[in-house]
Design an enzyme around this catalytic site. Structure first.
Site, mmCIF file in Angstrom:
data_model
loop_
_atom_site.group_PDB
_atom_site.id
_atom_site.type_symbol
_atom_site.label_atom_id
_atom_site.label_comp_id
_atom_site.label_asym_id
_atom_site.label_seq_id
_atom_site.Cartn_x
_atom_site.Cartn_y
_atom_site.Cartn_z
ATOM 1 N N LYS A 172 0.841 -1.215 0.000
ATOM 2 C CA LYS A 172 0.000 0.000 0.000
ATOM 3 C C LYS A 172 0.867 1.253 0.000
ATOM 4 O O LYS A 172 0.667 2.175 -0.787
ATOM 5 C CB LYS A 172 -0.929 0.039 1.242
ATOM 6 C CG LYS A 172 -1.820 -1.158 1.414
ATOM 7 C CD LYS A 172 -2.720 -1.013 2.624
ATOM 8 C CE LYS A 172 -2.000 -0.948 3.967
ATOM 9 N NZ LYS A 172 -1.256 -2.178 4.325
ATOM 10 N N ARG B 169 11.964 -6.048 5.376
ATOM 11 C CA ARG B 169 11.940 -4.601 5.109
ATOM 12 C C ARG B 169 12.961 -3.845 5.972
ATOM 13 O O ARG B 169 13.104 -4.087 7.159
ATOM 14 C CB ARG B 169 10.536 -4.064 5.387
ATOM 15 C CG ARG B 169 10.492 -2.543 5.410
ATOM 16 C CD ARG B 169 9.109 -1.976 5.407
ATOM 17 N NE ARG B 169 8.212 -2.597 6.367
ATOM 18 C CZ ARG B 169 6.891 -2.511 6.283
ATOM 19 N NH1 ARG B 169 6.330 -1.859 5.303
ATOM 20 N NH2 ARG B 169 6.138 -3.091 7.192
ATOM 21 N N ARG C 122 11.783 -1.840 11.056
ATOM 22 C CA ARG C 122 10.724 -1.154 11.814
ATOM 23 C C ARG C 122 10.462 -1.926 13.101
ATOM 24 O O ARG C 122 10.522 -3.149 13.115
ATOM 25 C CB ARG C 122 9.446 -1.113 10.954
ATOM 26 C CG ARG C 122 9.049 0.286 10.560
ATOM 27 C CD ARG C 122 7.958 0.303 9.521
ATOM 28 N NE ARG C 122 6.693 -0.269 9.980
ATOM 29 C CZ ARG C 122 5.580 -0.273 9.257
ATOM 30 N NH1 ARG C 122 5.578 0.253 8.041
ATOM 31 N NH2 ARG C 122 4.460 -0.802 9.710
ATOM 32 N N ARG D 234 -0.310 -8.399 13.753
ATOM 33 C CA ARG D 234 -0.919 -7.394 12.864
ATOM 34 C C ARG D 234 -1.833 -8.063 11.841
ATOM 35 O O ARG D 234 -2.902 -7.562 11.524
ATOM 36 C CB ARG D 234 0.182 -6.578 12.162
ATOM 37 C CG ARG D 234 0.854 -5.583 13.096
ATOM 38 C CD ARG D 234 2.205 -5.125 12.581
ATOM 39 N NE ARG D 234 2.184 -4.457 11.306
ATOM 40 C CZ ARG D 234 3.264 -4.282 10.538
ATOM 41 N NH1 ARG D 234 4.452 -4.696 10.947
ATOM 42 N NH2 ARG D 234 3.148 -3.665 9.388
ATOM 43 N N ARG E 13 -9.445 1.351 8.883
ATOM 44 C CA ARG E 13 -9.116 -0.021 9.280
ATOM 45 C C ARG E 13 -10.211 -0.664 10.107
ATOM 46 O O ARG E 13 -10.100 -1.848 10.439
ATOM 47 C CB ARG E 13 -7.844 0.005 10.146
ATOM 48 C CG ARG E 13 -6.553 -0.018 9.373
ATOM 49 C CD ARG E 13 -5.458 0.281 10.374
ATOM 50 N NE ARG E 13 -4.351 -0.601 10.233
ATOM 51 C CZ ARG E 13 -3.199 -0.255 9.645
ATOM 52 N NH1 ARG E 13 -3.052 0.933 9.122
ATOM 53 N NH2 ARG E 13 -2.216 -1.105 9.592
HETATM 54 P P1 AP5 Z 1 4.827 -1.546 1.849
HETATM 55 O O1 AP5 Z 1 4.534 -0.746 0.634
HETATM 56 O O2 AP5 Z 1 5.515 -0.877 2.986
HETATM 57 O O3 AP5 Z 1 3.494 -2.286 2.348
HETATM 58 P P2 AP5 Z 1 2.302 -1.729 3.223
HETATM 59 O O4 AP5 Z 1 1.083 -2.409 2.707
HETATM 60 O O5 AP5 Z 1 2.318 -0.243 3.242
HETATM 61 O O6 AP5 Z 1 2.730 -2.360 4.616
HETATM 62 P P3 AP5 Z 1 2.806 -1.758 6.085
HETATM 63 O O7 AP5 Z 1 3.463 -2.840 6.897
HETATM 64 O O8 AP5 Z 1 3.426 -0.408 6.127
HETATM 65 O O9 AP5 Z 1 1.282 -1.664 6.385
HETATM 66 P P4 AP5 Z 1 0.552 -1.614 7.733
HETATM 67 O O10 AP5 Z 1 -0.821 -1.329 7.272
HETATM 68 O O11 AP5 Z 1 0.677 -2.777 8.613
HETATM 69 O O12 AP5 Z 1 1.340 -0.488 8.535
HETATM 70 P P5 AP5 Z 1 0.999 1.020 8.848
HETATM 71 O O13 AP5 Z 1 2.251 1.762 8.717
HETATM 72 O O14 AP5 Z 1 -0.200 1.485 8.103
HETATM 73 O O15 AP5 Z 1 5.651 -2.837 1.367
HETATM 74 C C1 AP5 Z 1 6.113 -3.797 2.297
HETATM 75 C C2 AP5 Z 1 7.460 -4.352 1.818
HETATM 76 O O16 AP5 Z 1 7.272 -5.085 0.611
HETATM 77 C C3 AP5 Z 1 8.461 -3.232 1.485
HETATM 78 O O17 AP5 Z 1 9.740 -3.644 1.852
HETATM 79 C C4 AP5 Z 1 8.312 -3.078 -0.035
HETATM 80 O O18 AP5 Z 1 9.458 -2.562 -0.646
HETATM 81 C C5 AP5 Z 1 8.001 -4.490 -0.470
HETATM 82 N N1 AP5 Z 1 7.122 -4.534 -1.640
HETATM 83 C C6 AP5 Z 1 6.139 -3.647 -1.971
HETATM 84 N N2 AP5 Z 1 5.528 -4.044 -3.108
HETATM 85 C C7 AP5 Z 1 6.132 -5.199 -3.488
HETATM 86 C C8 AP5 Z 1 5.935 -6.092 -4.600
HETATM 87 N N3 AP5 Z 1 4.993 -5.865 -5.528
HETATM 88 N N4 AP5 Z 1 6.718 -7.183 -4.665
HETATM 89 C C9 AP5 Z 1 7.689 -7.420 -3.732
HETATM 90 N N5 AP5 Z 1 7.931 -6.609 -2.658
HETATM 91 C C10 AP5 Z 1 7.147 -5.515 -2.550
HETATM 92 O O19 AP5 Z 1 0.559 0.935 10.381
HETATM 93 C C11 AP5 Z 1 1.480 0.663 11.410
HETATM 94 C C12 AP5 Z 1 0.767 0.712 12.762
HETATM 95 O O20 AP5 Z 1 0.233 2.044 12.986
HETATM 96 C C13 AP5 Z 1 -0.436 -0.200 12.921
HETATM 97 O O21 AP5 Z 1 -0.080 -1.528 13.285
HETATM 98 C C14 AP5 Z 1 -1.245 0.518 14.019
HETATM 99 O O22 AP5 Z 1 -0.666 0.309 15.285
HETATM 100 C C15 AP5 Z 1 -1.029 1.993 13.646
HETATM 101 N N6 AP5 Z 1 -2.066 2.488 12.723
HETATM 102 C C16 AP5 Z 1 -1.857 2.977 11.464
HETATM 103 N N7 AP5 Z 1 -3.015 3.332 10.894
HETATM 104 C C17 AP5 Z 1 -3.988 3.075 11.812
HETATM 105 C C18 AP5 Z 1 -5.401 3.215 11.797
HETATM 106 N N8 AP5 Z 1 -6.055 3.667 10.713
HETATM 107 N N9 AP5 Z 1 -6.089 2.843 12.893
HETATM 108 C C19 AP5 Z 1 -5.446 2.373 14.002
HETATM 109 N N10 AP5 Z 1 -4.107 2.212 14.092
HETATM 110 C C20 AP5 Z 1 -3.375 2.552 12.991
#
Ligand code: AP5
Length: 242
Positions: free
Chosen positions: A15, A127, A167, A178, A90
């Site tokens: 994402k 990552r 991270r 998660r 979410r």
């Molecule tokens: P990446 O693009 O970083 O994937 P992502 O889907 O963004 O993954 P995240 O782990 O960042 O998502 P998340 O939703 O768990 O975390 P968030 O930061 O929102 O890609 C992942 C890896 O794969 C990278 O190394 C990339 O290079 C690689 N990659 C990408 N595309 C690829 C492909 N096609 N092929 C191969 N490799 C690829 O949230 C973190 C925390 O914040 C949550 O756990 C929660 O505690 C809090 N939080 C955030 N938002 C909320 C909310 N709305 N409500 C409540 N708590 C929240």
């Protein structure tokens, strides 16, 4: 009409990677709730102190807090022509709040990136991000042409260079937590979106470039437009407001 895009999918689906590039290419802000929270933790602000432990456990921070952050961010002038939301909504409460926030802003495109769980764990465990600006090391490999924008956003990155770290929520135990929370709280909410005419699913098991192309096609088809017209949508909207 504005270009409002919501990226949906599990942790590690890509994402953030896709949101970053789509936003840059279409001249709209990327609003990532995870990035906003991590910046707060990094800066040691009150918000950061409040959410750090919750994030490290892989749990979700409170709905009211996160809804307030998104409402404020989307009210800023740079989001008038559209936005890419990454990591929000979410929960059902967040989805309802987003409907309210966007009620007068035109169609909202929702795109779910699908990737099997074991591949998600593999990606997230591998990552590395820049400790200072949060740029993603893998993205340097996959999106080499974006390199100048990815890790130069702070003075330290520009002068000393990136410092790659894992991270704090990317350990296998926390990733599995998660994913559990994703399947329990977020996936049912995505089903809520799936009956809407502006909902699309794309296959995340392709190269990042192929996923990018699929995303642009999905967004365009959701609005019934050719892909090349997406950007002019933003320009028109901002021009009309000027
Ligand atoms: P990446 O693009 O970083 O994937 P992502 O889907 O963004 O993954 P995240 O782990 O960042 O998502 P998340 O939703 O768990 O975390 P968030 O930061 O929102 O890609 C992942 C890896 O794969 C990278 O190394 C990339 O290079 C690689 N990659 C990408 N595309 C690829 C492909 N096609 N092929 C191969 N490799 C690829 O949230 C973190 C925390 O914040 C949550 O756990 C929660 O505690 C809090 N939080 C955030 N938002 C909320 C909310 N709305 N409500 C409540 N708590 C929240």
């Amino acid at each position: 009409m504005a270009l409002n895009l919501v990226m949906l999918g599990p942790p590690g689906a890509g994402k953030g990677t896709q949101a970053e590039r789509f936003a840059r290419e279409h001249g709209i802000p990327k609003v990532s709730t995870g990035d906003i929270l991590r910046e707060a933790v990094h800066s040691g602000s009150e918000l950061g102190r409040e959410v750090e432990a919750v994030m490290d456990r892989g749990e979700l921070v409170g709905d009211d807090l996160i809804i307030g952050i998104v409402r404020e961010r989307l009210s800023r002038p740079d989001a008038a022509g559209g936005f890419v939301l990454d990591g929000f909504p979410r929960t059902a409460a967040q989805a309802n709040a987003l409907d309210d926030i966007t009620a007068a802003r035109g169609a909202v495109i929702c795109v779910e990136i699908q990737v099997p769980d074991e591949e998600l764990v593999r990606r997230v465990r591998g990552r590395r991000v820049c400790e200072d600006c949060g740029a993603n090391a893998d993205a340097f490999v996959h999106l080499a042409d974006a390199l100048p924008d990815l890790c130069q956003s702070t003075e330290r990155c520009r002068t000393v260079g990136p410092k790659w770290v894992a991270r704090s929520d990317d350990s296998e135990t926390v990733v599995r937590e998660r994913l559990k929370i994703y399947w329990r709280d977020t996936r049912p909410m995505i089903e809520y979106y799936s009956s809407r005419p502006t909902f699309r699913r794309i296959d995340g098991m392709q190269t990042p470039e192929q996923v990018r192309e699929a995303l642009v096609s999905a967004a365009a088809s959701a609005l019934g437009l050719p892909p090349a017209q997406l950007r002019s949508l933003v320009a028109k909207k901002l021009g009309a407001q000027a």
